[in-house]
Design a protein around this motif. Structure first.
Motif, PDB file in Angstrom:
ATOM      1  N   VAL A   6      14.401  39.394 -16.768  1.00  0.00           N
ATOM      2  CA  VAL A   6      13.733  39.282 -15.470  1.00  0.00           C
ATOM      3  C   VAL A   6      12.221  39.329 -15.661  1.00  0.00           C
ATOM      4  O   VAL A   6      11.684  40.293 -16.226  1.00  0.00           O
ATOM      5  CB  VAL A   6      14.188  40.402 -14.514  1.00  0.00           C
ATOM      6  N   CYS A  32      15.995  46.629 -12.079  1.00  0.00           N
ATOM      7  CA  CYS A  32      16.620  45.491 -12.756  1.00  0.00           C
ATOM      8  C   CYS A  32      17.530  45.943 -13.894  1.00  0.00           C
ATOM      9  O   CYS A  32      18.632  45.405 -14.093  1.00  0.00           O
ATOM     10  CB  CYS A  32      15.549  44.548 -13.293  1.00  0.00           C
ATOM     11  N   VAL A 239      19.731  40.496  -8.942  1.00  0.00           N
ATOM     12  CA  VAL A 239      19.985  40.537 -10.389  1.00  0.00           C
ATOM     13  C   VAL A 239      21.473  40.426 -10.662  1.00  0.00           C
ATOM     14  O   VAL A 239      21.912  39.663 -11.539  1.00  0.00           O
ATOM     15  CB  VAL A 239      19.399  41.824 -11.005  1.00  0.00           C
TER      16      VAL A 239
END
Length: 247
Positions: A6, A32, A239
């Motif tokens: 990410v 994340c 995510v």
């Protein structure tokens, strides 16, 4: 499974637009990671318009031993102010991977890859130093690039295919030709012994089609679309959505 890294640059853009520490880039990284991503990417630039050197260092401490850390940037951009240069940052924080990108200050975002035949001699000492630091080295390339045997010979381990043109073609409903160019590029790179990453404008809409066309895709780095989608669905949920696509 293809690793999801990410890119947190857009978190830093939002923070910098107001000053102060919010939104907190470290908290975003925590979120994340807790949602299951396998890596975090940042792309510090000399003008420090988003991720700053202090962020790079703080994230290194947070991520060590947890997930991969990928730092992108132009190795030929000189130090400026508090920005010490990409290689100097790599010496300090020893990321898992350094992705070399031929961007410039005038670019809003990265929009092309290296010409491997032209740039091989310039890249050679950079790659050697990064490998000595223990970093995996990836180079940003356009779909249709060549010269993979040469960069493998100087120690490059991966390429990252610039997927902006693919995403644009997907949005216009004319994806097949661009997808085939990406797939052919991946096959030739893999044949030369390089692993294949991809990134730029990948989204929940177009990622599944791309992944299906690239057997052995090692990693995708996604930031702009993911952070934008997270405004509606939440960061952790977004995510997890990407991870499900990659499965």
């Amino acid at each position: 499974m293809t690793l999801l890294s990410v890119n947190l640059n857009k978190i830093a853009v939002l923070r910098n637009s107001r000053g102060g520490d919010e939104p907190d880039i470290l908290r975003a990284a925590h979120t994340c990671i807790d949602a299951g991503c396998g890596g975090i990417t940042v792309h510090p630039r000399p003008d420090q318009r988003h991720v700053r050197p202090g962020d790079v260092r703080a994230l290194a401490t947070l991520l060590r031993g947890r997930v991969e850390y990928n730092i992108e940037g132009n190795p030929f951009a000189p130090p400026r102010g508090e920005y010490p240069g990409l290689i100097a940052l790599a010496r300090e924080v020893r990321p898992t991977q350094v992705t070399l990108v031929p961007d410039s200050d005038g670019q809003i975002t990265s929009d092309h890859g290296f010409d491997l035949a032209r740039d091989i001699d310039l890249l050679r000492p950079i790659v050697a130093e990064l490998r000595d630091l223990g970093c995996r080295v990836s180079v940003f390339v356009d779909a249709g690039a060549s010269g993979f045997e040469s960069v493998a010979a100087i120690g490059v381990q991966r390429i990252e295919i610039y997927t902006g043109p693919y995403a644009h073609a997907f949005a216009e409903g004319r994806v097949q030709e661009e997808l085939e160019r990406c797939a052919d590029t991946a096959r030739r790179a893999q044949h030369a012994g390089l692993a294949v990453n991809a990134g730029h404008d990948l989204s929940q809409a177009n990622l599944g089609t791309f992944k299906a066309a690239i057997p052995g895709l090692a990693e995708v780095s996604i930031g702009h679309a993911l952070i934008g989608e997270a405004l509606y669905e939440g960061l952790a949920a977004t995510v997890r959505n990407y991870l499900q696509i990659l499965r």
